[in-house]
Design a protein around this motif. Structure first.
Motif, PDB file in Angstrom:
ATOM      1  N   LEU A  84       0.826  -1.209   0.000  1.00  0.00           N
ATOM      2  CA  LEU A  84       0.000   0.000   0.000  1.00  0.00           C
ATOM      3  C   LEU A  84       0.858   1.255   0.000  1.00  0.00           C
ATOM      4  CD1 LEU A  84      -2.841  -0.887   2.553  1.00  0.00           C
ATOM      5  CD2 LEU A  84      -3.115  -0.532   0.093  1.00  0.00           C
ATOM      6  N   ARG A  85       1.867   1.267   0.863  1.00  0.00           N
ATOM      7  CA  ARG A  85       2.756   2.437   0.926  1.00  0.00           C
ATOM      8  C   ARG A  85       3.473   2.641  -0.407  1.00  0.00           C
ATOM      9  NH1 ARG A  85       2.687   3.879   6.277  1.00  0.00           N
ATOM     10  NH2 ARG A  85       2.900   2.237   7.855  1.00  0.00           N
ATOM     11  N   GLU A  86       3.927   1.551  -1.023  1.00  0.00           N
ATOM     12  CA  GLU A  86       4.624   1.657  -2.307  1.00  0.00           C
ATOM     13  C   GLU A  86       3.707   2.174  -3.411  1.00  0.00           C
ATOM     14  OE1 GLU A  86       5.978  -2.323  -2.753  1.00  0.00           O
ATOM     15  OE2 GLU A  86       7.845  -2.000  -1.617  1.00  0.00           O
ATOM     16  N   ALA A  87       2.398   1.963  -3.250  1.00  0.00           N
ATOM     17  CA  ALA A  87       1.428   2.467  -4.222  1.00  0.00           C
ATOM     18  C   ALA A  87       1.015   3.896  -3.935  1.00  0.00           C
ATOM     19  CB  ALA A  87       0.198   1.569  -4.243  1.00  0.00           C
ATOM     20  N   GLY A  88       1.575   4.499  -2.876  1.00  0.00           N
ATOM     21  CA  GLY A  88       1.300   5.896  -2.556  1.00  0.00           C
ATOM     22  C   GLY A  88       0.207   6.134  -1.549  1.00  0.00           C
ATOM     23  N   ALA A  89      -0.371   5.063  -0.970  1.00  0.00           N
ATOM     24  CA  ALA A  89      -1.470   5.215  -0.002  1.00  0.00           C
ATOM     25  C   ALA A  89      -0.978   5.891   1.277  1.00  0.00           C
ATOM     26  CB  ALA A  89      -2.082   3.866   0.321  1.00  0.00           C
ATOM     27  N   LEU A  90      -1.859   6.666   1.888  1.00  0.00           N
ATOM     28  CA  LEU A  90      -1.577   7.308   3.177  1.00  0.00           C
ATOM     29  C   LEU A  90      -2.295   6.522   4.270  1.00  0.00           C
ATOM     30  CD1 LEU A  90      -1.957  11.102   2.354  1.00  0.00           C
ATOM     31  CD2 LEU A  90       0.132   9.763   2.499  1.00  0.00           C
ATOM     32  N   ILE A  91      -1.549   5.742   5.030  1.00  0.00           N
ATOM     33  CA  ILE A  91      -2.138   4.942   6.111  1.00  0.00           C
ATOM     34  C   ILE A  91      -2.165   5.815   7.361  1.00  0.00           C
ATOM     35  CG2 ILE A  91      -1.873   2.872   7.518  1.00  0.00           C
ATOM     36  CD1 ILE A  91      -0.491   1.598   5.068  1.00  0.00           C
ATOM     37  N   HIS A  92      -3.344   6.282   7.716  1.00  0.00           N
ATOM     38  CA  HIS A  92      -3.448   7.273   8.778  1.00  0.00           C
ATOM     39  C   HIS A  92      -4.075   6.734  10.063  1.00  0.00           C
ATOM     40  CE1 HIS A  92      -7.468   7.390   7.000  1.00  0.00           C
ATOM     41  NE2 HIS A  92      -7.905   8.064   8.041  1.00  0.00           N
ATOM     42  N   GLY A  93      -4.493   5.462  10.084  1.00  0.00           N
ATOM     43  CA  GLY A  93      -5.078   4.942  11.314  1.00  0.00           C
ATOM     44  C   GLY A  93      -5.219   3.439  11.297  1.00  0.00           C
ATOM     45  N   LYS A  94      -5.277   2.863  12.506  1.00  0.00           N
ATOM     46  CA  LYS A  94      -5.547   1.439  12.696  1.00  0.00           C
ATOM     47  C   LYS A  94      -6.978   1.314  13.205  1.00  0.00           C
ATOM     48  CE  LYS A  94      -2.575  -1.312  12.464  1.00  0.00           C
ATOM     49  NZ  LYS A  94      -1.424  -1.639  13.312  1.00  0.00           N
ATOM     50  N   THR A  95      -7.715   0.350  12.659  1.00  0.00           N
ATOM     51  CA  THR A  95      -9.140   0.276  12.955  1.00  0.00           C
ATOM     52  C   THR A  95      -9.481  -0.764  14.016  1.00  0.00           C
ATOM     53  OG1 THR A  95      -9.460  -1.229  11.085  1.00  0.00           O
ATOM     54  CG2 THR A  95      -9.829   1.128  10.687  1.00  0.00           C
ATOM     55  N   ASN A  96     -10.571  -0.486  14.699  1.00  0.00           N
ATOM     56  CA  ASN A  96     -11.066  -1.306  15.796  1.00  0.00           C
ATOM     57  C   ASN A  96     -11.560  -2.657  15.278  1.00  0.00           C
ATOM     58  OD1 ASN A  96     -11.789  -1.973  18.392  1.00  0.00           O
ATOM     59  ND2 ASN A  96     -13.291  -0.340  18.649  1.00  0.00           N
ATOM     60  N   MET A  97     -11.627  -3.637  16.172  1.00  0.00           N
ATOM     61  CA  MET A  97     -11.979  -5.000  15.765  1.00  0.00           C
ATOM     62  C   MET A  97     -12.346  -5.818  16.986  1.00  0.00           C
ATOM     63  SD  MET A  97      -8.081  -6.394  15.100  1.00  0.00           S
ATOM     64  CE  MET A  97      -8.504  -8.141  15.221  1.00  0.00           C
ATOM     65  N   ASP A  98     -12.992  -6.948  16.763  1.00  0.00           N
ATOM     66  CA  ASP A  98     -13.124  -7.931  17.832  1.00  0.00           C
ATOM     67  C   ASP A  98     -11.738  -8.491  18.142  1.00  0.00           C
ATOM     68  OD1 ASP A  98     -16.035  -8.427  18.506  1.00  0.00           O
ATOM     69  OD2 ASP A  98     -16.122  -8.637  16.330  1.00  0.00           O
ATOM     70  N   GLU A  99     -11.463  -8.691  19.417  1.00  0.00           N
ATOM     71  CA  GLU A  99     -10.144  -9.127  19.850  1.00  0.00           C
ATOM     72  C   GLU A  99      -9.654 -10.354  19.086  1.00  0.00           C
ATOM     73  OE1 GLU A  99      -7.873 -10.351  24.046  1.00  0.00           O
ATOM     74  OE2 GLU A  99     -10.059 -10.249  23.947  1.00  0.00           O
TER      75      GLU A  99
END
Length: 502
Positions: A84-99
């Protein structure tokens, strides 16, 4: 300096997250601006992307929404994050989930439940009308639905991408097993886990799949290159003229066994309209039978829990995971240290599934539970192979490998048995996670997980009435699934469904 649209998304994520709990952690606007200035100019340049908190990232903590990993930051990025980073995406957060991915409602999270922002109104946690975002990838679905990212990575073991996508009214793809690398993804059940993709539009899912789909030698479950080459051959053998507006000759099966007694009538009007729309575009609909479907849910919980008990054994407070400090002094109490660390670090749902899995692998239960579940899984795989027109690209061609000219190209069915349940049902202290209903919500999703097939949940309108107190106006999803490797065809038909509801 960030573009105005991107700035608005980042600011909205910080402003709304205290209420939605879609993210477990967020980059600051300053860090996002720095990443934007350094991002490569790839197909996702400048696109805000959220990543489920089960994928290792160097910039943000990786917790799997568990107290056990609350202080962990990875020294490396997962392969899909790197791509994703190599494709230029901006990863700005980690999302919530069931444990650790264990749940269908996102209520089993150390960070609290993610709320569903997609209904007639956005309620608060304490309100009786608040709805779950679904699980386990509820945070990813909520973030996409609320416009807090354009694309989100999810994971899917038994429906964890498709169910929350349906509940929140977004598109969610579980690709063919092995197509996307799982290296750097915290394992729940290794023979079932898949990287999922969510977006508001199927086109964004397609672009992301193209970015992420590649053989990875670091992942022993990555589909080999020869199988990937055969996918292209299968794509060429199907009609290249099919488009989102012309599906002439496409055969779509409707599995009779997927219309369970628990299926709410509120989702059926949307499903019927979807079928009518596909027929109007030239698709040929027929009923198909998958008689082992009722056995899938039981087999799934035996197999997934057994694999989880093995995968999560490493989190013992010594090698990995938070340690119970009161037990760490005396080496003679190592067993007590393990027990205390795991009891304090794992939530109740995780503990329940680990105990179930450990029992299923025990000598006295192995034959009756684990081996039987594996037999059911093989039976389900063979039934799917029997209804599809083309054989699986995973099987090298031979004289005995022939096409089934009477078979279907895809199947279609409702994505869930109903709309998103209330977070706290009225007049009761129970929640969707505290009843048997929490285990039946994935009944329509686990069969293709057991078979390793691709499945896409795509929005198909909203619920029609107020049967069973479900409410009116909440998203309804339909699921399109196909033979292993038919991901592009699944997405093409998903775009046709999407177009019919615009």
């Amino acid at each position: 300096m960030l573009p105005r649209e991107l700035t608005a998304i980042i600011e909205a994520a910080h402003r709304l997250n205290p209420r939605l709990a879609a993210f477990t952690s967020l980059l600051s606007p300053q860090d996002v601006a720095l990443a934007f200035n350094e991002a490569p100019r790839g197909p996702l340049h400048g696109v805000p992307v959220a990543v489920k908190d089960v994928f290792c990232t160097t910039q943000l903590p990786t917790t799997a929404a568990s107290r056990m990993l609350r202080d962990y930051t990875s020294p490396f990025d997962a392969t899909v994050v790197k791509r994703l980073r190599e494709a230029g995406a901006l990863i700005h957060g980690k999302t919530n989930m069931d444990e650790f991915g264990m749940g269908s409602t996102n209520l089993n999270s150390y960070f609290g439940p993610a709320l569903n922002p997609s209904g007639p109104h956005l309620a608060k946690v304490e309100d009786g009308e608040a709805r779950v975002a679904g699980g386990s990838s509820g945070g990813s679905a909520a973030a996409v639905a609320a416009g807090l990212c354009r694309i989100a990575l999810a994971s899917d073991t038994g429906g964890s991408t498709r169910l929350p996508a349906a509940y929140c009214g977004v598109a969610g793809l579980k690709p063919s097993y092995g197509l996307l690398s799982r290296w750097g993804m915290i394992a729940y059940a290794s023979s079932l886990d898949c990287v999922g993709i969510m977006a508001k539009e199927v086109g964004d899912v397609r672009t992301t799949l193209d970015v992420l789909s590649a053989f990875d030698e670091k992942d022993p479950t990555s589909a080999p290159q020869d199988a990937r080459d055969r996918i292209a051959e299968h794509d060429d053998s199907l009609s290249p003229t099919w488009t989102s507006t012309n599906l002439s000759g496409l055969r779509i099966g409707v599995p009779a066994e997927y219309f369970l007694a628990e299926l709410s009538p509120t989702v059926m009007p949307s499903f019927r309209r979807t079928l009518e729309s596909l027929q109007a575009k030239g698709a040929i609909l027929s009923s198909v039978s998958l008689p082992s479907t009722p056995l899938a849910l039981s087999a799934y919980y035996v197999l997934a829990s057994a694999e989880a008990s093995s995968n999560l054994a490493r989190f013992d407070g010594t090698r990995f995971g938070a340690r119970a400090v009161e037990q760490e002094a005396d080496p003679a109490t190592r067993s007590a240290l393990y027990a205390a660390s795991r009891s304090q670090g794992f939530g109740k749902e995780v503990q329940k599934r680990l105990l179930l899995g450990t029992y299923a692998l025990s000598a006295e239960a192995f034959d009756n539970y684990y081996l039987q579940a594996q037999r059911v899984r093989q039976l389900i795989r063979r039934e799917f192979d029997s209804i599809f027109r083309l054989p699986s690209p995973l099987i090298p061609p031979s004289s005995s490998t022939t096409s089934n000219n009477a078979g279907v190209d895809l199947i279609i069915h409702p994505s869930s048995i109903g709309v998103a349940p209330r977070l706290r049902p009225s007049n009761t202290t129970t929640t969707p996670a505290s009843s048997i209903a929490s285990y039946t919500q994935d009944a329509l999703n686990v069969p293709i997980s057991l078979a390793g097939l691709p499945g896409l949940s795509v929005p198909a309108g909203v619920s029609a009435g107020e049967e069973d107190g479900e409410g009116k106006g909440w998203p309804v999803g339909v699921q399109i699934a196909g033979q292993w490797g038919s991901d592009k065809l699944v997405l093409k038909v998903g775009e046709a469904v999407e177009e019919g509801w615009r």
